[in-house]
Design a protein around this motif. Structure first.
Motif, PDB file in Angstrom:
ATOM      1  N   MET A 909       0.829  -1.205   0.000  1.00 20.18           N
ATOM      2  CA  MET A 909       0.000   0.000   0.000  1.00 20.18           C
ATOM      3  C   MET A 909       0.864   1.256   0.000  1.00 20.18           C
ATOM      4  N   ARG A 910       1.977   1.242   0.712  1.00 17.35           N
ATOM      5  CA  ARG A 910       2.822   2.433   0.738  1.00 17.35           C
ATOM      6  C   ARG A 910       3.487   2.686  -0.608  1.00 17.35           C
ATOM      7  N   VAL A 911       3.741   1.621  -1.376  1.00 14.03           N
ATOM      8  CA  VAL A 911       4.356   1.804  -2.690  1.00 14.03           C
ATOM      9  C   VAL A 911       3.307   2.134  -3.740  1.00 14.03           C
ATOM     10  N   LEU A 912       2.186   1.395  -3.713  1.00  8.52           N
ATOM     11  CA  LEU A 912       1.156   1.602  -4.735  1.00  8.52           C
ATOM     12  C   LEU A 912       0.394   2.901  -4.529  1.00  8.52           C
ATOM     13  N   PHE A 913       0.051   3.214  -3.273  1.00 13.50           N
ATOM     14  CA  PHE A 913      -0.738   4.410  -2.971  1.00 13.50           C
ATOM     15  C   PHE A 913      -0.017   5.222  -1.898  1.00 13.50           C
ATOM     16  N   PRO A 914       1.108   5.866  -2.234  1.00 13.62           N
ATOM     17  CA  PRO A 914       1.896   6.580  -1.214  1.00 13.62           C
ATOM     18  C   PRO A 914       1.108   7.736  -0.611  1.00 13.62           C
ATOM     19  N   GLY A 915       1.239   7.865   0.707  1.00 14.09           N
ATOM     20  CA  GLY A 915       0.618   8.976   1.408  1.00 14.09           C
ATOM     21  C   GLY A 915      -0.821   8.747   1.791  1.00 14.09           C
ATOM     22  N   ILE A 916      -1.416   7.597   1.381  1.00 12.75           N
ATOM     23  CA  ILE A 916      -2.822   7.313   1.702  1.00 12.75           C
ATOM     24  C   ILE A 916      -2.840   6.145   2.671  1.00 12.75           C
ATOM     25  N   GLU A 917      -3.159   6.419   3.933  1.00 14.81           N
ATOM     26  CA  GLU A 917      -3.105   5.367   4.947  1.00 14.81           C
ATOM     27  C   GLU A 917      -4.292   4.427   4.851  1.00 14.81           C
TER      28      GLU A 917
END
Length: 1474
Positions: A909-917
């Protein structure tokens, strides 16, 4: 029947009523007693019938009522099957469950009934599994174990329970009996390598519904043969299930090669179907290929071969034929050559024509043979018979021809007549040599032969007598050597006399005789006379012996002195009753070695006997207590040994030649020792027998370590020592040229590793000697370098480093003289300087009156320059000292408690959608619409998905952010179908390459930036497939680099406002001022356990309070992931003073200093916190903590600052920026910590001196880079290695690189730089750079701005290393480029080697890749909510529905599948549902 008897016996013993079997089944106690009792009774029955082991107790029950049934004496759980195949109980496994004591009846199943809990009186066992089927790896061992829970899952090739085997209810998919195991037989089970299409049939009665029965082995080209080393090669023929992708049956299959046999016997004796073609001289599997029917040979007795012959003797230089018996000799056909004999004489081949008489006889024609040298009298020669040039006739009897020379090594008549009678050699007196009869003149009186009438040699001669003296008592054995002394014993028996007296006993006529006691002197009495006169009568005396004492175990070498001690033939020395083993003697000495004494410690008499004479002399030898070893120091050495060891013990001075030994790997090394006195000796450590090419970096312990002290056996192996060997020091060469250029007085630095052994206690020292030429230098040692103060030399000299038994030369050093200028240049400079001075003086005189003010200004500038020069020198000296700092301190601080890897979901998730927790793909939809399910089917249609992506990319409003979002959402949906996702990705990449080349863009620009969905999908594809590689291999060096940067930055001051630091890799984040600071060690109270010992924490006195809190949290929670730690903003720092007062420390309070609108944050120096103070972290207080304290806390300003700190340190920020200096809106003041931001105009204009001095601090970049170099190298080496740290290259990398090579071949791109750039843009740029710059994507850590800046420099270096273009650097180049300018060429070589190694690896088939992708999909099947991701993708359908429908209408394949109609259905259903 047996079970019924056992049950009745059990019921009666355990006190249960008859007929209560159901109660037994319910109660745990009854069940356990029943099982244990059955084992007991079976054992007792066996003892009664003689089948048990006498003397061993049976595991019987002791029952005192049904509530105290226990098993004694064993502590094992016996798993017994009571419904065994023979209607009897069967023990199939024994599992140890508790340590001691009997097992109690109280047992219980786990909630899932997979485990059993068993207790003893003092212990509860770990959960015992009901079954352990996984331990059996084959069907036979699985079913043969007798475990009723286990069976063989055929297509999964595993032993498991039936319910865990897929489709186990179907026939032949689950085997529960041994006869159901799959057994594969193949017919034929072997074929020749020259057969290229063979029908293979296999049979197994249990595979009717699993697979077919026939197949074929084919090769694509009938003229290519399978390479087989030797005459056969065994391969495994396997059956693999298409359903599971696993091999479930295999058997051996043989490829044989008849053609390797070059002889008939080896061909037909082969176990395979090989035939010999006699007339073609070849071995073949196809007899039809032989030329003639009668030329086919199948049996060994039909092979052409030579028969056993008598010894073939041929004298040299004599023309003689050689006739050989044979059988089945072929008659050469038309066009074929005849027979030849080949004799290989001393490496030279001699061919002789041969004549075939018939099929059973062949004769080598008349020829003479010879060989060189007279030191060989008979030479066996290999004999080979061939025909048609090189067709060998088999020689199974290994017949050889023996060439011989009569005169070789037979210089005398006696030796000649002793030759082998078959040689027919004799002595020719006329020529005085040994020869054949026809070579000797015809006079008969000149020829002597053993069988003739004149069979005795004349002219006997004695050449030597040993010994020439003996004792009067006699018994001396005399050796007489000579020539022609007789051929047989009877020739001289009773004819050996001395002075007319016959010898008492003759042992051998040519070697040894015994002398009887004789008194008269020796004189000749006719016959053969001796060359010298023996002295029979002599007197032997003893005078002394040394040493006079030795250990009771013996082994002491004793020297006895006297006269005439070399007389006689046999010497016997005894010490008391013990023999002293004779070693050597001379006229005045006898040397012998003592043996162990049976009488203990005592003085014994020394007795010497020579032949029959006993020498009388009172000499004594004292046996003393054996030496002992009490202590050795140090108890370590290096692999090469030769380091000094001090040894303390007792009676050490008894030993003459002490040695120290070490044995390792079956090999022993010894070294010398030197005795100092009775209690001390010094030794040189023995080398450890380890191959220098296979030395590890680990410590080694010898298998045996001890001392060789004469014959003292008890000290050969010391059991009380833990002697340890550490790796040898390793030095690096100066540079590739091997020459280091220095100025006089400059220290020489020798780099290496293992220079200081890591001995516990840290007091290990090695004696290093460094020679510059022939002169030694003073050495300072650290773990990774030797600092050598060079002697007063100039010129070129060889550098040699010595330690222990090692010598190493890192190269040559060239020390240039102080003045490199020539004499004319010096004179020119002096003249020019003089003229310049004259000119300056003239100008000063001319303008003296008018420029008095200028003169004063000049003096002031001169003073400023002097001050500037002093400051520059001070900073350069400090930078150099920092560059020489030992990095051992840094590496020792790195904690080895484990790496806080993020789980797979958080990482992706941090790589695919950075900044979105909290992304929607992690949440479940409230309800799943029917249209969404239909849309999922469309996404899984390749035609639709490709059209959908192409249409979106063609829209101008489809932004770069949208492209990345769609790519990530698609990969999230296809996580469970990675095979399909990979196929789509390859198609998109192929389209992108075509588009790039059609638009005439440079091919190197491909994949450079994320401008398409395909490029982002490629990043995400590597993200999914390289997670395991990150965890197992690359994660460790990346985490070590992060920790090293963080710790190195925190060793010096860090400005909490600007983010600048004393230690940095980034010029933008470097403090360019001198900051005075001190390191404090504070004792922190553990907030989780106040009673635990206080934790020491290293702090700088210039740190802000928030920085102190963060360092304390790092020390206390160093093994806790960042997300699980308390936040510094939620804690207060409490200073517990010695007086008992407690003070809350904050960044801002009423004591904060304000000067000229600048407010400085509070530090430990501000509060004057001394070294060793006690502090504690406490929860945030609402009011002032201590009312006694006069200072109150300004909460308003503190909270504002905390908000600013929280923003600047956010771990989720994609790019950490320098914090802004924001004025306080209430007061208008500006905050600062260590340095002020001079953009506000505080710097004076024209202050060039301050600017120049600030540039001097750039040398700190080099110091920081040198400290972190090892960690950067480790990371790069791990990434650019095909097999590193035990981890193989991920399949995804090889597969994608091969795909790019295929695309390059398809478009005729052969430029290696373009291919290199594609691969660099594909993997390093798209994946690794992202991981290096953002380690928080992989680990649960906090990354601050200074760490981010340093990682950006490393990432830029990583990118430059992957580039093929040459970077030309100059004085205006960025500092981060210049910093690693010398390292990048080496890194580029690593990258090129990495790409080359990958290219050489075997290609990965689509089948293997699909199996790997399927496994990856299965492992992470349910990580994301697919429907939520589909809902997000559908939002783009709603936005571009008309364009997507139009594209589908124009696509022929989409039209055939009616995809536009299906999408309209989806849109309609989604609109209805919404």
């Amino acid at each position: 029947a047996v079970c019924v008897c056992l049950l009745e016996e059990f019921l009666s013993r355990c006190g249960l009523a008859a007929g209560s079997e159901s109660q037994c089944a319910v109660e745990m106690t009854a069940l356990w007693c029943y099982r244990a009792l059955s084992q007991c009774l079976i054992c007792q029955w066996g003892l009664r019938h003689g089948e048990g082991v006498r003397g061993q107790p049976c595991p019987c029950l002791s029952c005192a009522g049904r509530h105290s049934c226990s098993l004694s004496p064993f502590v094992l759980a016996l798993q017994i099957r009571v419904d065994g195949p023979t209607n009897s109980a069967l023990e199939y496994e024994i599992v140890q469950v508790v340590d001691t004591g009997p097992i109690l009846r109280d047992m219980a199943f786990s909630m899932d009934h997979e485990h059993l809990y068993i207790m003893s009186e003092k212990q509860v066992s770990l959960p015992v599994p009901v079954e352990s089927c996984g331990q059996y790896k084959t069907c036979s061992t699985c079913l043969g174990s007798g475990d009723p829970h286990c069976g063989w899952c055929v297509l999964h090739n595993t032993c498991t329970r039936k319910e865990r085997c897929e489709r186990s209810s179907e026939p032949r998919r689950f085997a529960s009996e041994m006869k159901q195991c799959v057994r594969l037989t193949v017919h034929p089970n072997n074929i020749s390598v020259s057969q290229y299409n063979v029908l293979v049939s296999r049979s197994d009665p249990h595979l009717h519904s699993v697979s077919s029965f026939q197949g074929s082995l084919k090769r694509s080209h009938p003229h290519c043969q399978y390479y087989v080393p030797g005459d056969h090669h065994i391969v495994q023929l396997q059956l693999k299930s298409k359903e599971t992708g696993m091999t479930f049956a295999s058997t051996s299959f043989v490829f044989y090669n008849c053609s390797v046999h070059n002889s008939c016997l080896s061909c037909v004796e082969s176990p395979y179907r090989c035939h010999w073609c006699k007339y073609r001289h070849v071995c073949t599997h196809d007899p039809r290929s032989c030329s003639f029917q009668e030329g086919r040979v199948k049996l060994p007795e039909d092979c052409p071969q030579l028969l056993q012959a008598d010894k073939i003797l041929v004298p040299v230089e004599v023309i003689k034929p050689i006739t050989l018996k044979a059988k089945n000799l072929p008659q050469p056909q038309s066009g074929q050559r005849g027979y030849e004999c080949i004799l290989t004489i001393q490496g030279n081949e001699q061919r002789v024509p041969a004549l075939r008489f018939n099929s059973s006889s062949v004769q080598c024609q008349n020829t003479s043979y010879s060989y060189e040298g007279m030191e060989i009298n008979s030479l066996p020669v290999e004999l080979t018979v061939v025909w048609n040039g090189n067709f060998n006739i088999d020689n199974p009897a290994q017949n050889k021809v023996h060439l011989y020379k009569c005169g070789a090594m037979r210089d005398s008549c006696g030796l000649c007549l002793k030759a082998d009678p078959d040689f027919e050699c004799g002595w020719c007196e006329g020529q005085n040599q040994c020869t054949l009869k026809h070579h000797c003149p015809t006079q008969e009186n000149q020829w002597l032969e053993l069988s003739g009438t004149k069979g005795k040699c004349t002219n006997p001669r004695i050449t030597d007598i040993i010994p020439v003296t003996g004792p009067r008592e006699g018994g001396t054995k005399v050796t007489i050597r000579g020539e022609n002394l007789g051929l047989e014993f009877r020739d001289i028996a009773s004819h050996v006399k001395v002075a007319g007296v016959e010898f008492g006993h003759v042992l051998d006529c040519e070697t040894m005789c015994s002398v009887t006691p004789l008194l008269p002197p020796l004189s000749s009495a006719g016959g053969v006379r001796a060359p010298r006169k023996p002295e029979i009568e002599c007197t032997l005396t003893l005078s002394d012996l040394k040493p006079k004492r030795g250990p009771v175990s013996g082994g002491t070498q004793v020297t006895i002195t006297g006269t005439n001690l070399n007389a006689g033939s046999n010497v016997v020395v005894t010490f008391g009753r013990q023999p002293c083993l004779f070693y050597r003697r001379s006229t005045k000495h006898i040397v012998c070695n003592t043996t162990a004494s049976d009488d203990g410690f005592d003085k014994v008499k020394v007795s010497v006997r020579v032949d029959k004479a006993k020498i009388h002399q009172e000499l004594q030898f004292e046996y003393m207590e054996d030496p002992t070893i009490l202590r050795i120091e140090p108890e370590w050495s290096i692999i090469s040994g030769n380091t000094p060891i001090a040894v303390w013990g007792t009676h050490l001075d008894l030993i003459q030649n002490p040695q120290i030994r070490a044995k390792h790997g079956g090999k022993e090394h010894v070294n010398i020792c030197e005795v100092q006195n009775a209690t001390e000796m010094t030794c040189q450590a023995p080398a450890l027998p380890v191959d220098p090419n296979h030395q590890s970096e680990l410590t080694e312990r010898p298998e045996e370590f001890g001392f060789i002290l004469d014959n003292v056996q008890s000290l050969l192996i010391l059991n009380k020592t833990n002697f340890t060997y550490y790796p040898n020091p390793v030095f690096e060469a100066f540079n590739p040229s091997g020459i280091l250029e220095l100025k006089p007085g400059t220290p020489i630095i020798l780099k290496g590793k293992n220079l200081i052994p890591p001995v516990t206690g840290g007091n290990a020292k090695l004696n290093y000697t460094v020679l510059i030429g022939e002169k030694p230098c003073v050495v300072t040692v650290s773990d990774v370098q030797l600092l050598c103060e060079s002697p007063n030399l100039i010129g070129r000299h060889k550098v040699m480093a010595r330690v222990g038994g090692l010598e190493f030369s890192p190269g040559m050093v060239y020390i240039s003289p102080d003045s490199p200028l020539s004499l004319p240049a010096i004179v020119s400079i002096a003249v020019a300087g003089g003229l310049l001075i004259i000119f300056i003086v003239a100008v000063l005189i001319a303008y003296k009156r008018k420029s008095r003010e200028s003169d004063l200004t000049l003096k002031r500038l001169q003073m400023q320059m002097d001050n500037l020069e002093s400051r520059v020198a001070l900073e350069c000296k400090e930078a150099f000292a920092e560059l020489q700092t030992d990095i051992h301190e840094l590496t020792s601080d790195l904690d080895g408690a484990g790496i806080p890897f993020l789980d797979y979901r958080t990482y992706t998730m941090r790589v695919l959608f950075p900044g979105i927790e909290d992304h929607p793909v992690l949440r479940d939809l409230e309800r799943v619409e029917k249209g969404l399910k239909l849309f999922a089917q469309l996404i899984n249609n390749k035609v639709f998905l490709l059209s959908f992506i192409r249409t979106l990319e063609s829209q101008r409003s489809f932004s770069m952010r949208d492209r990345g979002n769609v790519a990530s959402l698609i990969m999230t949906v296809l996580q469970s179908k990675l095979e399909y996702a990979t196929d789509v990705l390859k198609q998109l990449l192929a389209d992108l390459i075509d588009k790039n080349l059609e638009s005439k863009n440079h091919p190197k620009l491909l994949l450079r930036r994320t401008e398409s969905v395909a490029e982002k999908m490629l990043t995400n594809w590597f993200t999914f497939l390289l997670y395991k590689f990150l965890k197992e291999c690359a994660g460790e060096p990346l985490f070590s680099l992060f920790c090293a940067i963080k710790q190195q930055m925190e060793k010096g001051p860090i400005d909490s406002i600007t983010g600048e630091a004393r230690y940095s890799l980034s010029e933008d984040k470097l403090i360019r001022q001198q900051i005075d600071y001190k390191t404090l060690v504070l004792s922190c109270v553990n907030p989780d356990n106040v009673n635990s010992p206080e934790i020491p924490v290293k702090i700088l006195n210039c740190d802000t309070i928030t920085q102190v809190k963060e360092k304390i949290l790092d020390a206390i929670f160093k093994n806790v992931p960042c997300s699980h730690r308390p936040k510094a903003a939620d804690m207060d720092l409490e200073w517990r003073q010695v007086s008992g007062a407690r003070m809350i420390l904050q960044d801002e309070d009423i004591t904060t200093k304000i000067e000229n609108d600048w407010k400085r944050l509070n530090t430990l120096a501000h509060y004057q916190v001394p070294d060793g103070s006690v502090v504690a972290l406490v929860s945030k207080q609402v009011t002032a903590y201590n009312a006694v304290n006069n200072s109150t806390v300004s909460r308003t300003s503190a909270s504002k600052y905390e908000n600013m700190i929280r923003y600047t340190g956010s771990p989720d920020s994609l790019r950490s920026r320098t914090p802004m200096i924001t004025p306080d809106l209430e007061s208008g003041v500006k905050m600062w910590h260590l340095v002020k931001n001079h953009e506000h105009g505080d710097q004076k204009e024209g202050d060039r001196g301050s600017k120049m001095v600030s540039e001097i601090y750039l040398t700190r970049l080099l110091a920081t880079k040198g400290t972190l170099q090892k960690f950067v190298d480790d990371l790069f080496e791990t990434i650019f290695s095909t097999a590193h740290r035990g981890s193989a290259l991920p399949l995804a990398i090889k597969y994608m690189f091969d795909f790019l090579d295929e695309q390059a071949d398809k478009h005729n791109i052969h430029d290696p730089h373009v291919r290199h750039t594609w691969k660099s843009n594909c993997l390093p740029l798209r994946f690794w750079v992202n991981m290096i710059k953002n380690p928080q994507f992989v680990f649960d850590i906090h990354k601050n701005s200074i760490t981010d800046a340093c990682l950006s420099v490393v990432a830029q270096t990583f990118m430059d290393s992957c580039s093929t273009s040459e970077h030309r650097l100059g004085k205006d180049s960025p500092s981060n480029k210049l910093l690693y300018a010398k390292d990048i060429p080496s890194y580029k070589n690593w990258v090129e080697r990495y790409y080359s190694d990958i290219g050489k690896m075997p290609a990965i088939s689509d089948q293997d890749m699909n199996a790997y992708l399927a496994e990856q999909s299965r492992m992470h099947m349910n990580e994301f909510n697919t429907m939520s991701a589909l809902s997000e993708i559908y939002s783009y359908v709603g936005k571009y529905s008309e364009e997507i429908l139009g594209a589908l209408d124009q696509d022929d394949q989409a039209g055939k599948q009616k995809l536009a109609y299906k999408l309209e259905q989806v849109i309609t259903l989604m609109s209805i549902d919404s």
